[in-house]
Design a protein around this motif. Sequence first.
Motif, PDB file in Angstrom:
ATOM      1  N   PRO A 237       3.939   4.244  -5.275  1.00  0.00           N
ATOM      2  CA  PRO A 237       3.593   4.538  -3.483  1.00  0.00           C
ATOM      3  C   PRO A 237       2.153   4.660  -3.467  1.00  0.00           C
ATOM      4  CG  PRO A 237       4.587   6.631  -4.166  1.00  0.00           C
ATOM      5  CD  PRO A 237       4.362   5.552  -5.774  1.00  0.00           C
ATOM      6  N   GLN A 238       1.750   3.802  -2.288  1.00  0.00           N
ATOM      7  CA  GLN A 238       0.743   4.383  -2.067  1.00  0.00           C
ATOM      8  C   GLN A 238       0.242   5.481  -1.849  1.00  0.00           C
ATOM      9  OE1 GLN A 238      -2.253   2.055  -0.258  1.00  0.00           O
ATOM     10  NE2 GLN A 238      -0.999   0.636  -0.983  1.00  0.00           N
ATOM     11  N   SER A 239       1.105   6.199  -1.912  1.00  0.00           N
ATOM     12  CA  SER A 239       0.068   7.740  -1.485  1.00  0.00           C
ATOM     13  C   SER A 239      -0.437   8.437  -3.171  1.00  0.00           C
ATOM     14  CB  SER A 239       1.070   8.500  -1.181  1.00  0.00           C
ATOM     15  OG  SER A 239       2.311   8.708  -1.968  1.00  0.00           O
ATOM     16  N   SER A 240       0.307   7.315  -4.059  1.00  0.00           N
ATOM     17  CA  SER A 240      -0.248   7.699  -5.151  1.00  0.00           C
ATOM     18  C   SER A 240      -1.869   7.117  -5.420  1.00  0.00           C
ATOM     19  CB  SER A 240       0.306   7.470  -6.831  1.00  0.00           C
ATOM     20  OG  SER A 240       0.683   5.867  -6.388  1.00  0.00           O
ATOM     21  N   VAL A 241      -1.875   6.930  -5.161  1.00  0.00           N
ATOM     22  CA  VAL A 241      -3.563   5.966  -5.384  1.00  0.00           C
ATOM     23  C   VAL A 241      -4.001   6.543  -4.326  1.00  0.00           C
ATOM     24  CG1 VAL A 241      -4.982   4.286  -4.377  1.00  0.00           C
ATOM     25  CG2 VAL A 241      -2.556   3.741  -5.633  1.00  0.00           C
ATOM     26  N   LYS A 242      -4.000   7.397  -3.068  1.00  0.00           N
ATOM     27  CA  LYS A 242      -4.424   8.148  -2.417  1.00  0.00           C
ATOM     28  C   LYS A 242      -4.786   9.908  -3.697  1.00  0.00           C
ATOM     29  CE  LYS A 242      -5.226  11.113   2.204  1.00  0.00           C
ATOM     30  NZ  LYS A 242      -5.850  12.068   0.850  1.00  0.00           N
TER      31      LYS A 242
ATOM     32  N   PHE B 244      -5.623  -3.061  -2.285  1.00  0.00           N
ATOM     33  CA  PHE B 244      -4.808  -1.965  -2.081  1.00  0.00           C
ATOM     34  C   PHE B 244      -4.454  -2.473  -0.873  1.00  0.00           C
ATOM     35  CE2 PHE B 244      -7.400   0.411  -4.620  1.00  0.00           C
ATOM     36  CZ  PHE B 244      -6.588   1.043  -5.983  1.00  0.00           C
ATOM     37  N   LEU B 245      -4.832  -2.612   0.058  1.00  0.00           N
ATOM     38  CA  LEU B 245      -4.161  -2.836   1.500  1.00  0.00           C
ATOM     39  C   LEU B 245      -3.256  -3.967   1.464  1.00  0.00           C
ATOM     40  CD1 LEU B 245      -6.860  -2.939   3.855  1.00  0.00           C
ATOM     41  CD2 LEU B 245      -5.894  -1.007   2.133  1.00  0.00           C
ATOM     42  N   ARG B 246      -2.299  -4.227   2.577  1.00  0.00           N
ATOM     43  CA  ARG B 246      -1.300  -5.287   3.053  1.00  0.00           C
ATOM     44  C   ARG B 246      -2.334  -6.249   2.843  1.00  0.00           C
ATOM     45  NH1 ARG B 246      -0.090  -1.853   7.249  1.00  0.00           N
ATOM     46  NH2 ARG B 246      -1.021  -2.696   8.286  1.00  0.00           N
ATOM     47  N   ARG B 247      -1.534  -7.321   2.275  1.00  0.00           N
ATOM     48  CA  ARG B 247      -2.152  -8.967   2.417  1.00  0.00           C
ATOM     49  C   ARG B 247      -2.301  -9.035   4.197  1.00  0.00           C
ATOM     50  NH1 ARG B 247      -0.321 -14.302  -0.332  1.00  0.00           N
ATOM     51  NH2 ARG B 247      -0.862 -12.998  -2.721  1.00  0.00           N
ATOM     52  N   SER B 248      -1.517  -8.719   5.272  1.00  0.00           N
ATOM     53  CA  SER B 248      -1.748  -9.214   6.525  1.00  0.00           C
ATOM     54  C   SER B 248      -2.679  -8.631   6.766  1.00  0.00           C
ATOM     55  CB  SER B 248      -0.725  -9.390   7.245  1.00  0.00           C
ATOM     56  OG  SER B 248       0.056  -7.079   6.999  1.00  0.00           O
ATOM     57  N   LYS B 249      -2.800  -7.453   6.328  1.00  0.00           N
ATOM     58  CA  LYS B 249      -4.210  -6.326   6.756  1.00  0.00           C
ATOM     59  C   LYS B 249      -5.063  -6.494   7.242  1.00  0.00           C
ATOM     60  CE  LYS B 249      -5.763  -2.777   9.154  1.00  0.00           C
ATOM     61  NZ  LYS B 249      -5.757  -2.879  10.638  1.00  0.00           N
ATOM     62  N   VAL B 250      -5.742  -7.477   5.543  1.00  0.00           N
ATOM     63  CA  VAL B 250      -6.789  -7.838   4.880  1.00  0.00           C
ATOM     64  C   VAL B 250      -7.196  -9.028   5.754  1.00  0.00           C
ATOM     65  CG1 VAL B 250      -8.010  -8.592   2.264  1.00  0.00           C
ATOM     66  CG2 VAL B 250      -6.544  -7.361   2.562  1.00  0.00           C
ATOM     67  N   GLU B 251      -6.699 -10.097   5.854  1.00  0.00           N
ATOM     68  CA  GLU B 251      -6.495 -11.552   6.371  1.00  0.00           C
ATOM     69  C   GLU B 251      -7.443 -10.818   8.069  1.00  0.00           C
ATOM     70  OE1 GLU B 251      -3.714 -13.615   6.036  1.00  0.00           O
ATOM     71  OE2 GLU B 251      -3.892 -14.181   4.037  1.00  0.00           O
ATOM     72  N   GLU B 252      -6.488  -9.811   8.717  1.00  0.00           N
ATOM     73  CA  GLU B 252      -6.407  -9.271  10.228  1.00  0.00           C
ATOM     74  C   GLU B 252      -7.765  -8.257   9.774  1.00  0.00           C
ATOM     75  OE1 GLU B 252      -5.976  -5.295  12.422  1.00  0.00           O
ATOM     76  OE2 GLU B 252      -3.613  -6.070  11.553  1.00  0.00           O
ATOM     77  N   LEU B 253      -7.891  -7.541   9.301  1.00  0.00           N
ATOM     78  CA  LEU B 253      -9.763  -7.295   9.010  1.00  0.00           C
ATOM     79  C   LEU B 253     -10.799  -8.493   8.463  1.00  0.00           C
ATOM     80  CD1 LEU B 253      -9.332  -4.300   6.888  1.00  0.00           C
ATOM     81  CD2 LEU B 253     -10.276  -3.570   9.244  1.00  0.00           C
ATOM     82  N   LEU B 254     -10.579  -8.646   7.750  1.00  0.00           N
ATOM     83  CA  LEU B 254     -11.478  -9.982   7.947  1.00  0.00           C
ATOM     84  C   LEU B 254     -12.170 -10.595   8.917  1.00  0.00           C
ATOM     85  CD1 LEU B 254     -11.009 -11.469   3.960  1.00  0.00           C
ATOM     86  CD2 LEU B 254     -12.586 -10.184   4.662  1.00  0.00           C
TER      87      LEU B 254
ATOM     88  N   GLU C 219       2.833  -0.321  -3.996  1.00  0.00           N
ATOM     89  CA  GLU C 219       3.293  -0.816  -2.792  1.00  0.00           C
ATOM     90  C   GLU C 219       2.729  -1.718  -1.927  1.00  0.00           C
ATOM     91  OE1 GLU C 219       5.637   1.891  -0.743  1.00  0.00           O
ATOM     92  OE2 GLU C 219       4.423   3.414  -0.747  1.00  0.00           O
ATOM     93  N   ASN C 220       3.253  -2.919  -0.816  1.00  0.00           N
ATOM     94  CA  ASN C 220       2.232  -3.258  -0.140  1.00  0.00           C
ATOM     95  C   ASN C 220       0.719  -3.652  -0.307  1.00  0.00           C
ATOM     96  OD1 ASN C 220       4.844  -2.854   0.926  1.00  0.00           O
ATOM     97  ND2 ASN C 220       3.505  -0.824   1.685  1.00  0.00           N
ATOM     98  N   GLU C 221       0.831  -3.369  -1.775  1.00  0.00           N
ATOM     99  CA  GLU C 221      -0.882  -3.971  -1.965  1.00  0.00           C
ATOM    100  C   GLU C 221      -0.661  -5.730  -1.899  1.00  0.00           C
ATOM    101  OE1 GLU C 221      -1.702  -2.814  -6.269  1.00  0.00           O
ATOM    102  OE2 GLU C 221       0.026  -4.043  -6.721  1.00  0.00           O
ATOM    103  N   ALA C 222      -1.867  -6.296  -1.537  1.00  0.00           N
ATOM    104  CA  ALA C 222      -2.116  -7.429  -1.409  1.00  0.00           C
ATOM    105  C   ALA C 222      -1.611  -8.136  -2.607  1.00  0.00           C
ATOM    106  CB  ALA C 222      -3.618  -7.839  -0.863  1.00  0.00           C
ATOM    107  N   ARG C 223      -2.128  -8.227  -4.023  1.00  0.00           N
ATOM    108  CA  ARG C 223      -1.380  -9.337  -5.097  1.00  0.00           C
ATOM    109  C   ARG C 223      -2.217 -10.709  -5.057  1.00  0.00           C
ATOM    110  NH1 ARG C 223       1.420  -7.172  -8.337  1.00  0.00           N
ATOM    111  NH2 ARG C 223       2.269  -9.166  -9.248  1.00  0.00           N
TER     112      ARG C 223
END
Length: 223
Positions: free
Chosen positions: A6-11, A123-133, A167-171
């Motif tokens: 899970p993402q929580s494990s990264v935090k 670590f982020l969702r791919r769609s979120k990376v594209e949105e932030l960029l 989970e949900n990482e951009a890959r």
Amino acid sequence: MRIIRPQSSVKSFYDHVLKNQIPIEENLTGCITPDFQRILDTYESEIGLRAIDLGYGYGNYSIALAQKGFKVTAVDYVAPDYFKERLQSTAGKENITIIERDLNLFEPKGEYDVVVCKDVFHFLRRSKVEELLNVLIEKTNKKGWHYIVIFTDIWRKSNDGNEIVIENEARFTSDYLVDLVNYFYRNWKVNLKIEEYREKDRSGKEDSFYFKANRVTIMANNI
């Protein structure tokens, strides 16, 4: 076998590493890179310019910007206590505003002259990376810089030899990211560098790794 964490494990991992200043191969406490120093060197004492540091980690990039005279927004989802404590004896602390936020939920406000995001976007969702960029490009002033370092083609191995996926990482693959950069930064001057990155496991064997990836460095100038 593939293990999804899970993402929580990264935090939890980075909270522990940063709070206790545990040395890891990623070298979170290391100095700013020569690439970023070259960006800083394009500025003199820039009072009034604004910067944002997404995933500030140990805080070295935020501090370097603040001491150059930038007003810095430092964003991360790790606990900010250790960074606040560090800032008590740091010159330029009055120029840094800390926001504790998961970048998957973060929406940038205002306009910026320098954007930093080092070793975080993967670590982020791919769609979120594209949105932030897309948003950050729109919010970056003329002559501003983006300094982004992101891992692609990631492979992780557990102690028992299984593949690990967050989970949900951009890959991202390197090819996909290069195409993305060429599209989003089509009107900017871009320097892009791709390097192999490896972290050894604890077996002691010369060629035994638990993390392999390509590290992509993007230095983009809004000319």
